[in-house]
Design a protein around this motif. Sequence first.
Motif, PDB file in Angstrom:
ATOM      1  N   GLY A   1       0.777  -1.231   0.000  1.00  0.00           N
ATOM      2  CA  GLY A   1       0.000   0.000   0.000  1.00  0.00           C
ATOM      3  C   GLY A   1       0.807   1.279   0.000  1.00  0.00           C
ATOM      4  N   ARG A   2       2.119   1.185  -0.012  1.00  0.00           N
ATOM      5  CA  ARG A   2       2.959   2.389   0.013  1.00  0.00           C
ATOM      6  C   ARG A   2       3.763   2.495  -1.278  1.00  0.00           C
ATOM      7  NH1 ARG A   2       7.245   4.099   4.796  1.00  0.00           N
ATOM      8  NH2 ARG A   2       7.821   6.121   3.906  1.00  0.00           N
ATOM      9  N   THR A   3       3.784   3.695  -1.854  1.00  0.00           N
ATOM     10  CA  THR A   3       4.496   3.919  -3.106  1.00  0.00           C
ATOM     11  C   THR A   3       5.931   4.362  -2.835  1.00  0.00           C
ATOM     12  OG1 THR A   3       2.451   4.608  -4.190  1.00  0.00           O
ATOM     13  CG2 THR A   3       4.513   5.230  -5.266  1.00  0.00           C
ATOM     14  N   HIS A   4       6.871   3.726  -3.528  1.00  0.00           N
ATOM     15  CA  HIS A   4       8.294   4.048  -3.395  1.00  0.00           C
ATOM     16  C   HIS A   4       8.800   4.529  -4.758  1.00  0.00           C
ATOM     17  CE1 HIS A   4       8.414   2.114   0.564  1.00  0.00           C
ATOM     18  NE2 HIS A   4       7.667   1.166   0.023  1.00  0.00           N
ATOM     19  N   TRP A   5       9.319   5.751  -4.797  1.00  0.00           N
ATOM     20  CA  TRP A   5       9.773   6.370  -6.041  1.00  0.00           C
ATOM     21  C   TRP A   5      11.253   6.092  -6.286  1.00  0.00           C
ATOM     22  CZ3 TRP A   5       6.319   8.550  -9.296  1.00  0.00           C
ATOM     23  CH2 TRP A   5       5.052   8.850  -8.762  1.00  0.00           C
ATOM     24  N   ASN A   6      11.622   6.034  -7.541  1.00  0.00           N
ATOM     25  CA  ASN A   6      13.013   5.807  -7.927  1.00  0.00           C
ATOM     26  C   ASN A   6      13.865   7.025  -7.559  1.00  0.00           C
ATOM     27  OD1 ASN A   6      15.479   5.299  -9.431  1.00  0.00           O
ATOM     28  ND2 ASN A   6      14.288   3.832 -10.617  1.00  0.00           N
ATOM     29  N   HIS A   7      15.028   6.785  -6.957  1.00  0.00           N
ATOM     30  CA  HIS A   7      15.921   7.869  -6.546  1.00  0.00           C
ATOM     31  C   HIS A   7      16.684   8.505  -7.713  1.00  0.00           C
ATOM     32  CE1 HIS A   7      16.227   5.948  -2.273  1.00  0.00           C
ATOM     33  NE2 HIS A   7      15.191   6.744  -2.381  1.00  0.00           N
ATOM     34  N   ASN A   8      16.684   7.849  -8.867  1.00  0.00           N
ATOM     35  CA  ASN A   8      17.455   8.338 -10.007  1.00  0.00           C
ATOM     36  C   ASN A   8      16.690   9.441 -10.734  1.00  0.00           C
ATOM     37  OD1 ASN A   8      19.091   8.745 -12.204  1.00  0.00           O
ATOM     38  ND2 ASN A   8      18.999   6.638 -12.951  1.00  0.00           N
ATOM     39  N   ARG A   9      17.043  10.697 -10.483  1.00  0.00           N
ATOM     40  CA  ARG A   9      16.338  11.838 -11.076  1.00  0.00           C
ATOM     41  C   ARG A   9      16.534  11.933 -12.582  1.00  0.00           C
ATOM     42  NH1 ARG A   9      19.018  14.684  -6.843  1.00  0.00           N
ATOM     43  NH2 ARG A   9      17.723  15.006  -5.002  1.00  0.00           N
ATOM     44  N   LEU A  10      17.611  11.344 -13.106  1.00  0.00           N
ATOM     45  CA  LEU A  10      17.850  11.446 -14.543  1.00  0.00           C
ATOM     46  C   LEU A  10      16.735  10.803 -15.351  1.00  0.00           C
ATOM     47  CD1 LEU A  10      20.692  12.342 -13.602  1.00  0.00           C
ATOM     48  CD2 LEU A  10      21.617  11.117 -15.580  1.00  0.00           C
ATOM     49  N   LEU A  11      16.024   9.853 -14.775  1.00  0.00           N
ATOM     50  CA  LEU A  11      14.909   9.234 -15.492  1.00  0.00           C
ATOM     51  C   LEU A  11      13.861  10.265 -15.872  1.00  0.00           C
ATOM     52  CD1 LEU A  11      14.420   5.975 -13.382  1.00  0.00           C
ATOM     53  CD2 LEU A  11      15.503   6.177 -15.640  1.00  0.00           C
ATOM     54  N   ASN A  12      13.705  11.300 -15.043  1.00  0.00           N
ATOM     55  CA  ASN A  12      12.742  12.363 -15.319  1.00  0.00           C
ATOM     56  C   ASN A  12      13.367  13.564 -16.006  1.00  0.00           C
ATOM     57  OD1 ASN A  12      10.474  11.106 -14.225  1.00  0.00           O
ATOM     58  ND2 ASN A  12      10.835  11.924 -12.187  1.00  0.00           N
ATOM     59  N   GLU A  13      14.669  13.759 -15.805  1.00  0.00           N
ATOM     60  CA  GLU A  13      15.277  15.041 -16.174  1.00  0.00           C
ATOM     61  C   GLU A  13      16.220  14.986 -17.368  1.00  0.00           C
ATOM     62  OE1 GLU A  13      17.080  16.696 -12.699  1.00  0.00           O
ATOM     63  OE2 GLU A  13      15.216  16.654 -11.541  1.00  0.00           O
ATOM     64  N   TYR A  14      16.563  13.790 -17.843  1.00  0.00           N
ATOM     65  CA  TYR A  14      17.503  13.719 -18.960  1.00  0.00           C
ATOM     66  C   TYR A  14      16.907  12.870 -20.074  1.00  0.00           C
ATOM     67  CZ  TYR A  14      21.875  13.717 -21.493  1.00  0.00           C
ATOM     68  OH  TYR A  14      22.837  13.913 -22.463  1.00  0.00           O
ATOM     69  N   ASP A  15      16.781  13.457 -21.242  1.00  0.00           N
ATOM     70  CA  ASP A  15      16.159  12.775 -22.360  1.00  0.00           C
ATOM     71  C   ASP A  15      17.011  11.592 -22.800  1.00  0.00           C
ATOM     72  OD1 ASP A  15      14.010  12.743 -24.346  1.00  0.00           O
ATOM     73  OD2 ASP A  15      15.653  13.005 -25.767  1.00  0.00           O
ATOM     74  N   GLY A  16      16.408  10.424 -22.836  1.00  0.00           N
ATOM     75  CA  GLY A  16      17.106   9.213 -23.238  1.00  0.00           C
ATOM     76  C   GLY A  16      17.622   8.377 -22.086  1.00  0.00           C
ATOM     77  N   ALA A  17      17.598   8.913 -20.865  1.00  0.00           N
ATOM     78  CA  ALA A  17      18.082   8.160 -19.712  1.00  0.00           C
ATOM     79  C   ALA A  17      17.124   7.021 -19.387  1.00  0.00           C
ATOM     80  CB  ALA A  17      18.234   9.074 -18.506  1.00  0.00           C
ATOM     81  N   ASP A  18      17.666   5.831 -19.103  1.00  0.00           N
ATOM     82  CA  ASP A  18      16.808   4.687 -18.786  1.00  0.00           C
ATOM     83  C   ASP A  18      17.357   3.837 -17.641  1.00  0.00           C
ATOM     84  OD1 ASP A  18      18.953   3.454 -20.017  1.00  0.00           O
ATOM     85  OD2 ASP A  18      17.848   2.844 -21.803  1.00  0.00           O
ATOM     86  N   GLY A  19      18.166   4.332 -16.783  1.00  0.00           N
ATOM     87  CA  GLY A  19      18.752   3.635 -15.630  1.00  0.00           C
ATOM     88  C   GLY A  19      20.126   4.271 -15.375  1.00  0.00           C
ATOM     89  N   ILE A  20      20.930   3.895 -14.303  1.00  0.00           N
ATOM     90  CA  ILE A  20      20.816   2.608 -13.645  1.00  0.00           C
ATOM     91  C   ILE A  20      20.623   2.794 -12.136  1.00  0.00           C
ATOM     92  CG2 ILE A  20      22.002   0.426 -13.146  1.00  0.00           C
ATOM     93  CD1 ILE A  20      23.392   0.565 -15.764  1.00  0.00           C
ATOM     94  N   LYS A  21      21.633   3.366 -11.399  1.00  0.00           N
ATOM     95  CA  LYS A  21      21.561   3.322  -9.945  1.00  0.00           C
ATOM     96  C   LYS A  21      22.321   4.483  -9.317  1.00  0.00           C
ATOM     97  CE  LYS A  21      20.238   1.191  -6.167  1.00  0.00           C
ATOM     98  NZ  LYS A  21      20.185   2.495  -5.475  1.00  0.00           N
TER      99      LYS A  21
END
Length: 353
Positions: free
Chosen positions: A166-186
């Motif tokens: 019941g709790r949502t955990h967001w990905n810590h990698n901001r590049l997924l939202n902020e850099y075009d073409g980014a798809d991972g990693i850690k």
Amino acid sequence: MVDARNGNALIAANPDERRYPASLTKMMTVYMAFEALRDGRITLSTPVPVSYSAASMAPSKLGLTPGMNLTVEEAILALVTKSANDAAAALGELLGGGSEDRFAQMMTLRARSLGMTRTTFRNASGLPDIDQVSTARDMAILGQRLIRDFPDRYSFFSTPHFVFRGRTHWNHNRLLNEYDGADGIKTGYVDDSGFNLVASAQRDGVRLVAAVFGGRTGRERDRHMMALLDQGFAGLGVSPRDPPVARRAMPGMMASASAATLARTGRHHGRPVVVAGRAAPKAGGYRVVETTKPALLRMTAASKGGKPVPRTEQGDTSRGTAPVKRTAAVPAKAAEKPAAKPVKTASASRRAG
């Protein structure tokens, strides 16, 4: 930096300096899980029992309790998004036949076979151990092998968030939202390592994999990485693009812990981009300036006792005796100003979320 199409190296700075990997360690834990899935030793639905030891790990964590179970899929999602140390320890115990120490030995042997010659693992999470070290080159190799060896599972690393109990955990990698073409990693951070990041991005058929160690802040680390990626793409003739609009899903669009929802990327093979330590030339409107200050770091009694709680981004920690180099990406016009002195390492009793 390396052009993944032909392996030509573009930039490499201090790629073989031993550093504390922090939560980048979880990349190896996930690699070992992917191998076990491929070999049929486990499935995504295999139960992962939670021991007292795993439940007692320092944050960041899911809040697992002794005696409960989660699935392998939930554990992997917890590692790539929340960077949960309790889930990492539990998964390590499962894969190590009940012993996280044995699993760490397995991790090290497998890392060496992948060409990660300067890496030693002591646990599944990245929590403090003076002997748990790696390098930018080694972690970039690991990022490359995750993409190459498991193209059907690499997309786990682009998961924006997942829901657990019941709790949502967001990905810590901001590049997924902020850099075009980014798809991972850690991502990863501890006081003794600075802000670390292994990232992969792809544009117009060109893939770059980069490893940056020792950022002064998370934001500086991300800007450093994006500036270097911009430089790499520009040098290879890939047209620049505007920053993407933040892509956080609305609650009704939350991702489930289903493999079917994860199969979006991961089909392209890349070679490592190794970037660490000293200043690099102007890139994408930034000039990377060195803000290094050697600091001899000692493992504290708390660390030896297995209850380290230093300030972290991911909840993973790593302590030892080594110089810590911090880098920062700053606007080019401000690069002539004297660099600010790095913040002194926090004591082992300080914790941050």
